[in-house]
Enzyme design. Structure first.
Site, PDB file in Angstrom:
ATOM      1  N   ARG A  75      -4.364   0.171  10.266  1.00  0.00           N
ATOM      2  CA  ARG A  75      -4.518  -1.094  10.803  1.00  0.00           C
ATOM      3  C   ARG A  75      -4.367  -1.635  12.052  1.00  0.00           C
ATOM      4  O   ARG A  75      -4.399  -2.765  12.499  1.00  0.00           O
ATOM      5  CB  ARG A  75      -3.472  -2.257   9.330  1.00  0.00           C
ATOM      6  CG  ARG A  75      -3.842  -2.147   8.565  1.00  0.00           C
ATOM      7  CD  ARG A  75      -3.851  -0.820   7.153  1.00  0.00           C
ATOM      8  NE  ARG A  75      -2.491  -0.398   7.071  1.00  0.00           N
ATOM      9  CZ  ARG A  75      -1.126  -1.019   6.973  1.00  0.00           C
ATOM     10  NH1 ARG A  75      -1.452  -1.733   5.495  1.00  0.00           N
ATOM     11  NH2 ARG A  75      -0.419  -0.250   6.958  1.00  0.00           N
ATOM     12  N   ASN A  76      -3.578  -0.912  12.788  1.00  0.00           N
ATOM     13  CA  ASN A  76      -3.080  -1.170  13.991  1.00  0.00           C
ATOM     14  C   ASN A  76      -4.022  -1.024  14.878  1.00  0.00           C
ATOM     15  O   ASN A  76      -4.462  -1.342  15.631  1.00  0.00           O
ATOM     16  CB  ASN A  76      -2.200   0.149  14.236  1.00  0.00           C
ATOM     17  CG  ASN A  76      -0.440  -0.731  13.832  1.00  0.00           C
ATOM     18  OD1 ASN A  76      -0.087  -1.696  14.351  1.00  0.00           O
ATOM     19  ND2 ASN A  76      -0.093   0.529  13.056  1.00  0.00           N
ATOM     20  N   LYS A 124       4.145   4.994  17.812  1.00  0.00           N
ATOM     21  CA  LYS A 124       2.899   5.426  18.185  1.00  0.00           C
ATOM     22  C   LYS A 124       1.684   4.221  16.936  1.00  0.00           C
ATOM     23  O   LYS A 124       0.903   3.984  17.690  1.00  0.00           O
ATOM     24  CB  LYS A 124       2.836   6.771  17.291  1.00  0.00           C
ATOM     25  CG  LYS A 124       3.213   6.330  15.487  1.00  0.00           C
ATOM     26  CD  LYS A 124       1.623   5.622  14.284  1.00  0.00           C
ATOM     27  CE  LYS A 124       2.123   5.791  13.538  1.00  0.00           C
ATOM     28  NZ  LYS A 124       1.585   4.711  12.221  1.00  0.00           N
ATOM     29  N   ARG A 147       8.970  -8.411  -4.268  1.00  0.00           N
ATOM     30  CA  ARG A 147       9.861  -9.982  -4.575  1.00  0.00           C
ATOM     31  C   ARG A 147       8.498 -10.640  -6.065  1.00  0.00           C
ATOM     32  O   ARG A 147       8.448 -11.576  -6.288  1.00  0.00           O
ATOM     33  CB  ARG A 147       9.945 -10.304  -3.216  1.00  0.00           C
ATOM     34  CG  ARG A 147       8.328 -10.415  -3.159  1.00  0.00           C
ATOM     35  CD  ARG A 147       8.789 -11.274  -1.694  1.00  0.00           C
ATOM     36  NE  ARG A 147       7.761 -10.560  -0.251  1.00  0.00           N
ATOM     37  CZ  ARG A 147       8.017 -11.575   0.517  1.00  0.00           C
ATOM     38  NH1 ARG A 147       8.434 -12.049   1.301  1.00  0.00           N
ATOM     39  NH2 ARG A 147       6.327 -11.122   1.798  1.00  0.00           N
ATOM     40  N   ASP A 177       1.142  11.857  13.767  1.00  0.00           N
ATOM     41  CA  ASP A 177       1.077  10.229  13.593  1.00  0.00           C
ATOM     42  C   ASP A 177       0.605   9.458  14.106  1.00  0.00           C
ATOM     43  O   ASP A 177      -0.354   9.143  13.877  1.00  0.00           O
ATOM     44  CB  ASP A 177       2.311   9.545  13.028  1.00  0.00           C
ATOM     45  CG  ASP A 177       1.855   8.771  11.796  1.00  0.00           C
ATOM     46  OD1 ASP A 177       0.811   8.386  11.434  1.00  0.00           O
ATOM     47  OD2 ASP A 177       2.960   7.778  11.999  1.00  0.00           O
ATOM     48  N   ALA A 190       1.056  -1.002   0.274  1.00  0.00           N
ATOM     49  CA  ALA A 190      -0.278   0.173   0.154  1.00  0.00           C
ATOM     50  C   ALA A 190       1.126   1.557  -0.161  1.00  0.00           C
ATOM     51  O   ALA A 190       0.550   2.437  -0.708  1.00  0.00           O
ATOM     52  CB  ALA A 190      -0.853  -0.099   0.780  1.00  0.00           C
TER      53      ALA A 190
HETATM   54  N1  LIG Z   1      -0.161   1.962   4.302  1.00  0.00           N
HETATM   55  C1  LIG Z   1       0.508   3.583   5.128  1.00  0.00           C
HETATM   56  O1  LIG Z   1      -0.865   3.864   5.225  1.00  0.00           O
HETATM   57  C2  LIG Z   1       1.431   3.302   5.893  1.00  0.00           C
HETATM   58  C3  LIG Z   1       2.627   2.062   6.166  1.00  0.00           C
HETATM   59  N2  LIG Z   1       3.814   2.680   6.352  1.00  0.00           N
HETATM   60  C4  LIG Z   1       4.795   1.259   6.522  1.00  0.00           C
HETATM   61  O2  LIG Z   1       4.884   0.891   5.593  1.00  0.00           O
HETATM   62  C5  LIG Z   1       5.785  -0.311   5.453  1.00  0.00           C
HETATM   63  C6  LIG Z   1       5.020  -1.101   4.235  1.00  0.00           C
HETATM   64  O3  LIG Z   1       3.600  -1.042   4.794  1.00  0.00           O
HETATM   65  P1  LIG Z   1       2.439  -0.849   4.100  1.00  0.00           P
HETATM   66  O4  LIG Z   1       2.718  -0.676   2.283  1.00  0.00           O
HETATM   67  O5  LIG Z   1       0.738  -0.818   4.397  1.00  0.00           O
HETATM   68  O6  LIG Z   1       2.432  -3.002   4.207  1.00  0.00           O
HETATM   69  P2  LIG Z   1       1.973  -4.234   2.737  1.00  0.00           P
HETATM   70  O7  LIG Z   1       1.865  -5.009   3.325  1.00  0.00           O
HETATM   71  O8  LIG Z   1       0.641  -3.765   1.937  1.00  0.00           O
HETATM   72  O9  LIG Z   1       3.379  -3.785   1.994  1.00  0.00           O
HETATM   73  C7  LIG Z   1       3.857  -4.309   2.647  1.00  0.00           C
HETATM   74  C8  LIG Z   1       5.801  -4.923   1.531  1.00  0.00           C
HETATM   75  O10 LIG Z   1       6.759  -5.559   2.302  1.00  0.00           O
HETATM   76  C9  LIG Z   1       7.095  -6.384   0.816  1.00  0.00           C
HETATM   77  N3  LIG Z   1       8.137  -7.466   1.964  1.00  0.00           N
HETATM   78  C10 LIG Z   1       7.450  -8.640   3.243  1.00  0.00           C
HETATM   79  N4  LIG Z   1       8.913  -8.780   3.216  1.00  0.00           N
HETATM   80  C11 LIG Z   1       9.207  -9.122   1.951  1.00  0.00           C
HETATM   81  C12 LIG Z   1      10.267  -9.479   2.193  1.00  0.00           C
HETATM   82  N5  LIG Z   1      11.214 -10.233   2.836  1.00  0.00           N
HETATM   83  N6  LIG Z   1      11.324  -9.549   0.637  1.00  0.00           N
HETATM   84  C13 LIG Z   1      10.486  -8.664  -0.612  1.00  0.00           C
HETATM   85  N7  LIG Z   1       9.557  -7.859   0.210  1.00  0.00           N
HETATM   86  C14 LIG Z   1       8.475  -8.260   1.457  1.00  0.00           C
HETATM   87  C15 LIG Z   1       5.777  -6.883   0.768  1.00  0.00           C
HETATM   88  O11 LIG Z   1       5.865  -8.113  -0.500  1.00  0.00           O
HETATM   89  P3  LIG Z   1       5.004  -9.084  -0.506  1.00  0.00           P
HETATM   90  O12 LIG Z   1       4.010  -7.892  -1.219  1.00  0.00           O
HETATM   91  O13 LIG Z   1       5.486  -9.493  -1.812  1.00  0.00           O
HETATM   92  O14 LIG Z   1       4.481  -9.841   1.088  1.00  0.00           O
HETATM   93  C16 LIG Z   1       5.060  -6.141   0.707  1.00  0.00           C
HETATM   94  O15 LIG Z   1       5.219  -5.313  -0.734  1.00  0.00           O
HETATM   95  C17 LIG Z   1       5.600  -0.404   7.236  1.00  0.00           C
HETATM   96  O16 LIG Z   1       6.414  -0.709   8.313  1.00  0.00           O
HETATM   97  C18 LIG Z   1       4.276   0.571   7.342  1.00  0.00           C
HETATM   98  O17 LIG Z   1       4.473   0.592   9.085  1.00  0.00           O
HETATM   99  C19 LIG Z   1       3.865   3.746   6.665  1.00  0.00           C
HETATM  100  C20 LIG Z   1       3.052   4.621   6.803  1.00  0.00           C
HETATM  101  C21 LIG Z   1       1.739   4.770   5.669  1.00  0.00           C
HETATM  102  O1  LIG Z   2       1.598   5.340   9.146  1.00  0.00           O
HETATM  103  C1  LIG Z   2       0.696   5.094   9.439  1.00  0.00           C
HETATM  104  C2  LIG Z   2       0.133   5.781   8.724  1.00  0.00           C
HETATM  105  O2  LIG Z   2       1.289   7.293   9.379  1.00  0.00           O
HETATM  106  C3  LIG Z   2      -0.747   4.132   8.856  1.00  0.00           C
HETATM  107  O3  LIG Z   2      -0.761   2.801  10.206  1.00  0.00           O
HETATM  108  P1  LIG Z   2      -1.224   1.261   9.781  1.00  0.00           P
HETATM  109  O4  LIG Z   2       0.292   0.925   9.495  1.00  0.00           O
HETATM  110  O5  LIG Z   2      -1.264   1.306  11.259  1.00  0.00           O
HETATM  111  O6  LIG Z   2      -2.302   1.167   8.880  1.00  0.00           O
END
Ligand SMILES: NC(=O)C1=CN([C@@H]2O[C@H](COP(=O)(O)OP(=O)(O)OC[C@H]3O[C@@H](n4cnc5c(N)ncnc54)[C@H](OP(=O)(O)O)[C@@H]3O)[C@@H](O)[C@H]2O)C=CC1
Ligand SMILES: O=C(CO)COP(=O)(O)O
Length: 347
Positions: free
Chosen positions: A268-269, A204, A73, A257, A52
């Site tokens: 999600r949290n 957070k 991947r 945040d 995402a």
């Molecule tokens: N969504 C949000 O609103 C926000 C998220 N974040 C942070 O960003 C990070 C990702 O969140 P989000 O995108 O929502 O999570 P998702 O679960 O949607 O995506 C996680 C990504 O990490 C990849 N991944 C996980 N393990 C591996 C691995 N071993 N090798 C390669 N790729 C891997 C996944 O690949 P695959 O799809 O192949 O599993 C996927 O592309 C988190 O730390 C989250 O806290 C920060 C700000 C906002």
């Molecule tokens: O970090 C985030 C927004 O800033 C996303 O929060 P969640 O991972 O809880 O969805």
């Protein structure tokens, strides 16, 4: 009216393919709906993790006219192809995959000028390192920037306005990343306190779980305000031990945040907490959760650190016990309300 000067070439992610299969994919001449002109010096941005957040960030950079490659991947693009000539390598990999991905690219031919950006909000369970520390250890001679703020990806994908922070001790690197992602709908600030910015976004998540519980139990606005405020106190306490600046936690990446994730069902949290309060088990919740709730693992790491360093973090401790199934949400609440009486500030 179309102003030819305001045209950008925007990378568009084809919906029928895996998002990461669309590296520099179909480009189209497009009116600059984001108000940006084609940058005089477009950058090549490799985004690792097509979840995402990685996808939302890829869209932001592409909308500003930069060349964007999005790697997963599960996609067909080899990692080396995406990394080739990258000015910026941005990781939006969830914490559980960061060490793996770092290992895969450690020996790739990467220009010494390339800037690493990490957008992950988690802690490594083995080492308790933050993601930026993991990247910096693997790439000691490169600038590492943290991107963190109140950034619920679904709102950003809807093009709603938002602000974030890019933090690095290398000011020029933070400023370049600021330029690449800034637009009239995404306001990017710089900050020299990389660790503080990173910890704000990470810590957070645990308080967001607690807030979900609070709302799931219908405890009211007073309770929520108390929880979030005392949660911020815990975040500052942990951050200070780590060496982060107190003031950073009152900025976008900390308080900002917290406000976003503790109040939004998009988090999600927060969802984990809310569903725990409605009686589901953690296993059931995680099985049905779309995406990653980093707070679950972060909470375990924090409890471990708190024990080692003798830090008092009662909310985090109760969230940990709840996640472990040791207490019910109501018992966790009672434990917090019946703690010893004390002054508001004693540290
Ligand atoms: N969504 C949000 O609103 C926000 C998220 N974040 C942070 O960003 C990070 C990702 O969140 P989000 O995108 O929502 O999570 P998702 O679960 O949607 O995506 C996680 C990504 O990490 C990849 N991944 C996980 N393990 C591996 C691995 N071993 N090798 C390669 N790729 C891997 C996944 O690949 P695959 O799809 O192949 O599993 C996927 O592309 C988190 O730390 C989250 O806290 C920060 C700000 C906002
Ligand atoms: O970090 C985030 C927004 O800033 C996303 O929060 P969640 O991972 O809880 O969805």
């Amino acid at each position: 009216m179309t102003n030819p000067k305001s045209k950008i070439r925007q990378a568009r992610f084809a919906s029928e393919a895996h998002p990461s299969d669309t590296l520099l994919c179909t480009t189209e001449e497009k009116t600059a709906s984001d108000g940006q002109n084609l940058p005089p010096n477009p950058k090549s941005v490799a985004i690792l993790g097509a979840g995402a957040w990685g996808t939302a960030l890829a869209n932001l950079a592409a909308a500003n006219g930069h060349r964007v490659g999005l790697w997963s991947r599960r996609g067909s693009q080899p990692l080396e192809t995406i990394l080739e000539d990258a000015d910026i390598i941005l990781s939006a990999i969830s914490m559980k995959g960061v060490a793996d991905v770092v290992e895969q690219i450690k020996y790739a031919p990467i220009s010494p000028e390339t800037i690493f950006v990490t957008a992950t909000k988690g802690l490594d369970p083995q080492t308790t390192c933050t993601p930026s520390q993991v990247w910096q250890t693997a790439f000691p001679d490169h600038a590492v920037v943290v991107l963190s703020g109140p950034n619920l990806s679904q709102e950003i994908e809807l093009k709603l306005p938002a602000a974030t922070v890019v933090a690095s001790d290398v000011t020029a690197a933070a400023e370049l990343v600021q330029l690449v992602f800034s637009s009239h709908r995404f306001r990017v600030y710089t900050n020299p306190d990389r660790l503080g910015v990173e910890l704000g976004g990470t810590l957070k998540n645990v308080i967001a779980i607690a807030s979900g519980v609070c709302d799931g139990l219908h405890l009211g606005t007073n309770a929520k305000a108390a929880l979030v405020t005392r949660g911020l106190t815990e975040m500052v306490r942990i951050g200070n031990i780590w060496g982060a600046k107190t003031g950073t936690f009152y900025g976008l990446s900390g308080l900002g945040d917290l406000l976003a994730t503790c109040n939004s069902p998009l988090s999600r949290n927060y969802q984990v907490g809310y569903q725990l309060a409605s009686g589901q088990t953690l296993t059931e919740i995680l099985a049905n959760l779309s995406g990653t709730a980093e707070g679950v693992n972060t909470c375990q790491v924090l409890v471990q650190i708190a024990q080692q360093k003798n830090i008092v973090i009662p909310i985090t401790e109760q969230v940990y016990r709840l996640l472990q199934g040791e207490v019910t949400p109501r018992q966790a609440l009672d434990e917090l309300m019946l703690r010893d009486m004390k002054p508001e500030y004693n540290d």
